[in-house]
Design an enzyme around this catalytic site. Sequence first.
Site, PDB file in Angstrom:
ATOM      1  N   ASP A  87       0.866  -1.172   0.000  1.00 32.68           N
ATOM      2  CA  ASP A  87       0.000   0.000   0.000  1.00 32.68           C
ATOM      3  C   ASP A  87       0.911   1.233   0.000  1.00 32.68           C
ATOM      4  OD1 ASP A  87      -2.397   1.596   0.466  1.00 32.68           O
ATOM      5  OD2 ASP A  87      -1.669   1.798   2.519  1.00 32.68           O
ATOM      6  N   ASP A 104      -1.738  -1.041   5.852  1.00 29.67           N
ATOM      7  CA  ASP A 104      -2.071  -0.524   7.180  1.00 29.67           C
ATOM      8  C   ASP A 104      -3.571  -0.407   7.392  1.00 29.67           C
ATOM      9  OD1 ASP A 104      -2.514   2.944   7.031  1.00 29.67           O
ATOM     10  OD2 ASP A 104      -2.083   1.719   5.275  1.00 29.67           O
ATOM     11  N   MET A 122     -10.677   3.809   6.087  1.00 35.36           N
ATOM     12  CA  MET A 122      -9.445   3.971   5.317  1.00 35.36           C
ATOM     13  C   MET A 122      -9.089   2.691   4.559  1.00 35.36           C
ATOM     14  SD  MET A 122      -7.254   6.098   4.332  1.00 35.36           S
ATOM     15  CE  MET A 122      -7.631   7.429   5.456  1.00 35.36           C
ATOM     16  N   LYS A 131     -11.758   6.572  -2.676  1.00 33.22           N
ATOM     17  CA  LYS A 131     -12.120   7.788  -1.946  1.00 33.22           C
ATOM     18  C   LYS A 131     -13.612   8.121  -2.028  1.00 33.22           C
ATOM     19  CE  LYS A 131      -7.964   7.807  -0.670  1.00 33.22           C
ATOM     20  NZ  LYS A 131      -7.685   6.947   0.493  1.00 33.22           N
TER      21      LYS A 131
END
Length: 271
Positions: free
Chosen positions: A12, A188, A50, A54
């Site tokens: 990522d 993450d 997250m 978007k």
Amino acid sequence: MMTKQVQAVIFDWAGTVVDFGSFAPTTIFVEAFRREYDFEISLAEARVPMGLGKWDHIKAVGELPEVAARWQDRFGRAMNTEDIDKIYHTFMPLQVAKVAEHANLIPGTLDVVAALRAQNIRIGSCSGYPRVVMNELLPAAAARGFEPDCVVATDDLAAGGRPGPFMALQNVINLGAGDVACCVKVDDSVPGIEEGHHAGMWTVALLLSGNEAGLTEAEYLNASEAQLNSAREKARNAFQHCRAHYQIDTIANLPAVILDINQRLVAGERP
């Protein structure tokens, strides 16, 4: 028969290799809601979805119970597609303008990538950022020494982004990796780990450098062990349902994981 070893690692971006704490997208989400509707969301609320693309991220924030209740109180209706579109179109130019300011590499990135390349491991990447944002981030990261062999943005593929496997699998194709079981996804965020699972890869969740802990690099470097343990626990709680194969603090801890995966591959294990 050739011994199976890790062939590719797919990273990522924000919170994994750049932008310690993943602040570029989260702070811009807060700003976009504020600018378009004079509506306040917290940084913590902005962090919850997250890893998604978007537009989907904005939709998911609007569906958080606390946000949805405040929106209903303020506007007398639920958030709709037109609202999401407006916030997204405010978000995008802000993100394009600001993303390069958050391109500092997470400590250890260059050393780890060099160690992987020394083992003939290909370096892939994918992101919840759309291509227009990646086009700004890529040269900023390259100027700092990070240039992966493959980059897939969330809007590059008609099939969509996370938590589906598509961006990770496009990396497999572009990198010429012969077996998804010899590929590793490092992320993450929960959708990023789910992406790796859906693609049939080993998954590595980052506890301290990314979105779930939400620490700045300075906070991380200056934290006591008790503070780090608290941040780890917060991140572990977020990751508990996606069952990453490995959980480590930051990318700097990845080499030991690759060694362990190689040993498991030799023993005949698959993700």
